[in-house]
Design a protein around this motif. Structure first.
Motif, short mmCIF file in Angstrom:
data_model
loop_
_atom_site.label_atom_id
_atom_site.label_comp_id
_atom_site.label_asym_id
_atom_site.label_seq_id
_atom_site.Cartn_x
_atom_site.Cartn_y
_atom_site.Cartn_z
N LYS A 72 -63.99 19.21 -14.89
CA LYS A 72 -64.44 20.37 -14.11
C LYS A 72 -65.50 21.16 -14.88
O LYS A 72 -66.59 21.42 -14.36
CB LYS A 72 -63.24 21.26 -13.80
CG LYS A 72 -63.39 22.02 -12.53
CD LYS A 72 -62.08 22.66 -12.18
CE LYS A 72 -62.12 23.11 -10.73
NZ LYS A 72 -60.81 23.47 -10.24
N ASP A 112 -66.41 19.33 -5.08
CA ASP A 112 -65.05 19.20 -4.58
C ASP A 112 -64.24 18.39 -5.59
O ASP A 112 -64.61 17.26 -5.92
CB ASP A 112 -65.09 18.52 -3.21
CG ASP A 112 -63.72 18.37 -2.63
OD1 ASP A 112 -62.90 19.28 -2.85
OD2 ASP A 112 -63.45 17.34 -1.98
N PHE A 113 -63.19 18.96 -6.07
CA PHE A 113 -62.48 18.37 -7.19
C PHE A 113 -61.02 18.11 -6.84
O PHE A 113 -60.30 19.02 -6.47
CB PHE A 113 -62.59 19.38 -8.36
CG PHE A 113 -62.51 18.74 -9.68
CD1 PHE A 113 -63.60 18.07 -10.20
CD2 PHE A 113 -61.35 18.80 -10.41
CE1 PHE A 113 -63.53 17.47 -11.44
CE2 PHE A 113 -61.26 18.21 -11.65
CZ PHE A 113 -62.35 17.54 -12.16
N ASP A 114 -60.58 16.86 -6.94
CA ASP A 114 -59.17 16.56 -6.67
C ASP A 114 -58.61 15.84 -7.90
O ASP A 114 -58.77 14.64 -8.07
CB ASP A 114 -59.08 15.67 -5.41
CG ASP A 114 -57.65 15.29 -5.08
OD1 ASP A 114 -56.73 15.74 -5.79
OD2 ASP A 114 -57.46 14.54 -4.10
N LYS A 115 -57.97 16.63 -8.75
CA LYS A 115 -57.49 16.07 -10.02
C LYS A 115 -55.97 15.99 -9.99
O LYS A 115 -55.28 17.00 -10.02
CB LYS A 115 -57.97 16.96 -11.17
CG LYS A 115 -57.52 16.50 -12.52
CD LYS A 115 -58.05 17.44 -13.58
CE LYS A 115 -57.31 17.30 -14.87
NZ LYS A 115 -56.39 18.32 -15.21
N GLN A 116 -55.47 14.74 -9.88
CA GLN A 116 -54.01 14.58 -9.83
C GLN A 116 -53.42 14.45 -11.23
O GLN A 116 -52.28 14.82 -11.46
CB GLN A 116 -53.67 13.34 -8.99
CG GLN A 116 -54.07 13.52 -7.54
CD GLN A 116 -54.28 12.21 -6.82
OE1 GLN A 116 -53.93 11.15 -7.32
NE2 GLN A 116 -54.87 12.28 -5.64
N ASN A 155 -68.15 14.89 -5.19
CA ASN A 155 -66.71 14.74 -4.96
C ASN A 155 -66.11 14.01 -6.14
O ASN A 155 -66.61 12.94 -6.50
CB ASN A 155 -66.43 13.90 -3.72
CG ASN A 155 -66.70 14.66 -2.47
OD1 ASN A 155 -67.85 14.80 -2.09
ND2 ASN A 155 -65.65 15.18 -1.86
N LEU A 207 -62.46 12.52 -7.67
CA LEU A 207 -61.03 12.28 -7.48
C LEU A 207 -60.51 11.60 -8.75
O LEU A 207 -61.08 10.60 -9.20
CB LEU A 207 -60.81 11.36 -6.27
CG LEU A 207 -59.41 10.78 -6.14
CD1 LEU A 207 -58.45 11.80 -5.56
CD2 LEU A 207 -59.41 9.53 -5.29
N ASN A 259 -57.11 9.92 -10.39
CA ASN A 259 -55.70 9.52 -10.32
C ASN A 259 -55.33 8.71 -11.57
O ASN A 259 -56.15 8.53 -12.45
CB ASN A 259 -55.40 8.76 -9.01
CG ASN A 259 -56.23 7.49 -8.88
OD1 ASN A 259 -56.54 6.84 -9.88
ND2 ASN A 259 -56.58 7.12 -7.66
#
Ligand code: ADP
Length: 357
Positions: free
Chosen positions: A209, A233-237, A274, A276, A278
């Motif tokens: 980020k 857009d940040f999707d950090k699992q 974007n 992502l 995982n």
């Protein structure tokens, strides 16, 4: 005394064990080239149990597609020798150093001892080194060429400036500055490239980020693109582990291109990022509505020094470095683009979250 006897008795056994345990293949033939002994490691190479090869002709050992070099090696043995051989085994090229010694019985040749030492791994490493050295030669040649061109043009501009009136001189100085900025960027890129070629791949926790935010901020200032809409857009699992220097190189080049190749005729330019993350990987999507890339050039943009537009500000090295870096991280890159509409790059990098030894 008993110790001495035991030692003598155990020596043939000991040598047999040594030969059997060795990954090298040892073959002993009689004077008619019939196999009298073949070590068990041969089954891995020839795909047959050693017991089934006993009694057959040593010429038939390697299959018809290899017979030319194998036969020459065997029959040209007037004395002990060693030679490198390439054999096709199960459709694959295998490299061996083959040693051959004659067995004598009362000064008459009674058979042969052949030893095959597999050198395939070192041959592959040698080939990779030769390829990489050739590749570096090409980069070096093109780099020096690309350095000379702007220097020559600046020398011309200096001469013009020296012989011109005050107002004109300022114009020439501006052109010289532009050339210097370009040259500076190019040297920096090449420096990163050579550094990337040499540095070991690291595994470190990366704060994506803040990395992306700081890259976007500094590139925005550099390219003077304050008017462009940038959406992240940040999707950090899970946490992301990879090589910071290389991830930075990839993102800097791709974000920078989106800012460089924006379409000034459009009402609003945008860049959408974007991310992502995982367990398995990190997927980065970098999408812009810039000038786009013509279909015919799409496959070539990753080639060294390729520029798909006359409006290129660069040297056509950025995407080549990106691809090379992604390959080093065992990742993938995909690009889709519509000329006049925009471009999307998708990069997938394995997440080294689990430490592999
Ligand atoms: P350069 O230094 O010329 O920017 P790159 O290797 O980064 O070199 O890119 C190669 C070519 O691909 C560029 O010259 C440009 O024509 C095209 N290109 C790369 N990214 C984009 C993009 N986001 N939009 C439009 N064209 C692009």
């Amino acid at each position: 005394m008993s110790v001495f006897t035991e030692e003598v008795e155990s020596k043939p056994d000991m040598f047999r064990k040594l030969i059997e345990k060795s990954s090298d293949v040892t073959i002993v033939t009689d004077r008619d080239f019939k196999i009298r002994y073949i070590s068990s490691s041969s089954s891995k190479i020839f795909g047959k149990e050693s017991i089934h090869m006993l009694g057959s002709s040593v010429f038939e050992l390697v299959g018809t597609n290899n017979s030319a070099c194998w036969d020459t090696f065997l029959v040209s043995a007037s004395k002990s020798k060693s030679q490198d051989l390439v054999l096709q085994i199960d459709g694959e090229e295998k490299f061996f150093t083959a040693y051959l010694t004659n067995l004598f019985d009362d000064h008459i040749i009674s058979g042969l001892v052949i030893k095959l030492h597999d050198i395939t791994k070192s041959k592959i490493r040698e080939k990779a080194l030769i390829d990489s050295s050739k590749h570096l030669d090409q980069v070096f040649y093109k780099t020096t060429h690309d350095l000379i061109a702007p220097i020559r043009s600046m020398m011309g501009l200096v001469t013009l400036a020296e012989n011109s009136v005050e107002e004109k001189r300022a114009e020439y100085l501006l052109l010289i500055r532009k050339s210097l900025v370009k040259l500076d960027g190019f040297i920096e890129e090449m420096n990163d490239f050579f550094k990337g070629e040499r540095l070991e791949i690291k595994r470190e926790r990366i704060d994506l980020k803040s990395l992306i935010q700081s890259e976007v901020d500094s590139l925005r200032t550099l390219h003077n693109s304050s008017s462009i809409d940038i959406e992240i857009d940040f999707d950090k699992q899970v946490d992301f582990f990879s090589d910071l220097f290389r991830i930075k190189t990839i993102l800097t080049n791709l974000i920078s291109n989106s800012l460089k190749y924006l379409d000034s005729s459009k009402e609003k330019s945008f860049l959408k990022l974007n991310v992502l993350v995982n367990e398995k990987e990190a997927i980065f999507r970098i999408q812009d509505n810039g000038i786009g890339i013509e279909q015919q050039y799409l496959k070539k943009i990753f080639d060294q020094f390729f520029r798909a537009t006359v409006h290129s500000y660069g040297n056509g090295i950025g995407l080549f470095i990106v691809k090379d870096t992604i390959e080093r991280l065992n990742g993938r890159i995909n690009v889709t683009s519509t000329f006049g509409k925009g471009t999307t790059f998708e990069v997938t990098i394995p997440n080294q979250s689990i430490l592999t030894v």
